[in-house]
Design a protein around this motif. Structure first.
Motif, short mmCIF file in Angstrom:
data_model
loop_
_atom_site.label_atom_id
_atom_site.label_comp_id
_atom_site.label_asym_id
_atom_site.label_seq_id
_atom_site.Cartn_x
_atom_site.Cartn_y
_atom_site.Cartn_z
N UNK A 209 0.69 -1.20 -0.17
CA UNK A 209 0.01 -0.02 0.18
C UNK A 209 0.93 1.30 0.02
N UNK A 210 1.52 1.58 -1.04
CA UNK A 210 2.56 2.61 -1.20
C UNK A 210 1.67 4.00 -1.26
N UNK A 211 2.62 5.14 -1.06
CA UNK A 211 2.07 6.41 -1.37
C UNK A 211 2.08 6.82 -2.86
N UNK A 212 3.14 6.34 -3.36
CA UNK A 212 3.48 6.95 -4.64
C UNK A 212 4.13 5.71 -5.71
N UNK A 213 3.77 5.69 -6.74
CA UNK A 213 4.57 4.55 -7.74
C UNK A 213 4.90 5.32 -9.00
N UNK A 214 6.14 4.77 -9.30
CA UNK A 214 6.64 5.12 -10.58
C UNK A 214 6.38 4.06 -11.51
N UNK A 215 5.62 4.22 -12.43
CA UNK A 215 5.25 3.09 -13.12
C UNK A 215 5.51 3.27 -14.64
N UNK A 216 6.30 2.25 -15.31
CA UNK A 216 6.56 2.30 -16.80
C UNK A 216 5.23 1.70 -17.26
N UNK A 217 5.02 2.49 -18.53
CA UNK A 217 3.86 2.05 -19.32
C UNK A 217 4.01 0.81 -20.24
N UNK A 218 5.02 0.94 -21.09
CA UNK A 218 5.26 -0.08 -21.99
C UNK A 218 5.90 -1.33 -21.55
N UNK A 219 5.03 -2.27 -21.05
CA UNK A 219 5.54 -3.47 -20.69
C UNK A 219 4.76 -4.52 -21.13
N UNK A 220 5.37 -5.76 -21.34
CA UNK A 220 4.79 -7.01 -21.70
C UNK A 220 3.87 -7.37 -20.97
N UNK A 221 2.83 -8.24 -21.41
CA UNK A 221 1.75 -8.84 -20.50
C UNK A 221 1.09 -7.76 -19.88
N UNK A 222 0.78 -7.30 -18.76
CA UNK A 222 -0.06 -6.22 -18.25
C UNK A 222 0.86 -4.98 -18.17
N UNK A 223 0.52 -4.01 -19.10
CA UNK A 223 1.46 -2.75 -18.97
C UNK A 223 0.84 -1.86 -17.96
N UNK A 224 1.42 -0.63 -18.08
CA UNK A 224 1.19 0.37 -16.77
C UNK A 224 -0.27 0.85 -16.69
N UNK A 225 -0.95 0.90 -17.98
CA UNK A 225 -2.39 1.30 -17.89
C UNK A 225 -3.06 0.01 -17.33
#
Length: 273
Positions: free
Chosen positions: A49-65
């Motif tokens: 349960x973090x306060x902040x996430x740095x999230x890459x969008x383009x990833x295989x499988x489940x992407x950032x979106x």
């Protein structure tokens, strides 16, 4: 001093290492976990349960979106996307006030994004960002996959009263989408909007959860949290959690928390099954 418990996600090991290195010099950031794919990101968000996430969008499988769509509003942290997207996507982020860092990342843009995250955290905006993100995602999808013929077909369906029964109508600018209620897996609220999750798409509708619940079939849709409704037909597993709470597994990746105030709803459902 504020310490933002932070999760970092990127499928490229070097990018992950670089991001961790740069964030380690920012005193307001405490990295609690790092992930290399969307599945790990969902599990880590639920666990830490973090306060902040740095999230890459383009990833295989489940992407950032996909990660955003599958996370409950209550546990969705503040999000900063790291992306190499084209300008049209960045324009969508800007319009919807979604934070991002354009790759290759640099110290100046990281510090600016962190400063904005701290400001949003202090003003209590942590759980109000999902509609903005989903709005940007849907706009990007619309640009990528726009189909005038499909839009016309949907508008034609919307003119029939018969087609509206036991369905939910979603208006987005000039587009009207009609969802079968049986296709809706779960719904979570964020401010004046609700996020309606189906197998393939998360839709945003301007409505309160209470108002939407009145339109849903009460025999299959139940409230399990002050901000969440689930379709009982999609429950695959009940997973115990702490303090009398538990999670519902609704699909391969989706997990929804059930609060203590609503646990009797699920107990009743299980006893009847």
């Amino acid at each position: 001093m504020i310490k933002l418990r932070t999760l970092i996600v990127d499928d490229e090991p070097l990018a992950l290492k670089l991001l961790r290195s740069k964030l380690s010099h920012i005193p307001e950031i405490e990295i609690v976990a790092q992930c290399s794919n969307g599945r790990e990101a969902i599990a880590a968000t639920i666990e830490f349960e973090p306060d902040l996430i740095f999230l890459d969008i383009q990833m295989p499988g489940i992407d950032g979106f996909g990660v955003i769509k599958k996370l409950q509003t209550e546990i969705l942290p503040l999000v900063i996307f790291t992306t190499a997207f084209e300008k049209y996507a960045l324009d969508a982020f800007d319009v919807h006030a979604v934070d991002y860092i354009l790759k290759p990342i640099d110290d100046e843009h990281i510090q600016r994004a962190v400063s904005r995250a701290i400001q949003r955290f202090e003003t209590g905006e942590k759980h109000d960002n999902k509609p903005h993100i989903i709005g940007a995602i849907n706009e990007i999808d619309l640009i990528q996959h726009r189909s005038e013929a499909l839009d016309d077909e949907v508008k034609t369906q919307a003119t029939s009263i018969d087609n509206v029964e036991r369905k939910i109508v979603i208006k987005d600018r000039d587009n009207i989408t009609i969802l079968k209620q049986s296709d809706i897996e779960w719904v979570d609220a964020a401010g004046d909007y609700v996020c309606i999750h189906t197998d393939a798409v998360t839709h945003i509708k301007r409505s309160t959860l209470k108002s939407l619940l009145k339109d849903l079939d009460p025999s299959i849709f139940k409230r399990v949290h002050r901000s969440t409704i689930v379709n009982l037909n999609y429950i695959q597993k009940v997973i115990p959690h702490t303090k009398g709470e538990f999670f519902l597994k609704l699909g391969e990746y989706d997990q929804v928390k059930v609060s203590r105030n609503y646990r009797d709803v699920i107990k009743s459902f299980l006893s009847e099954s």
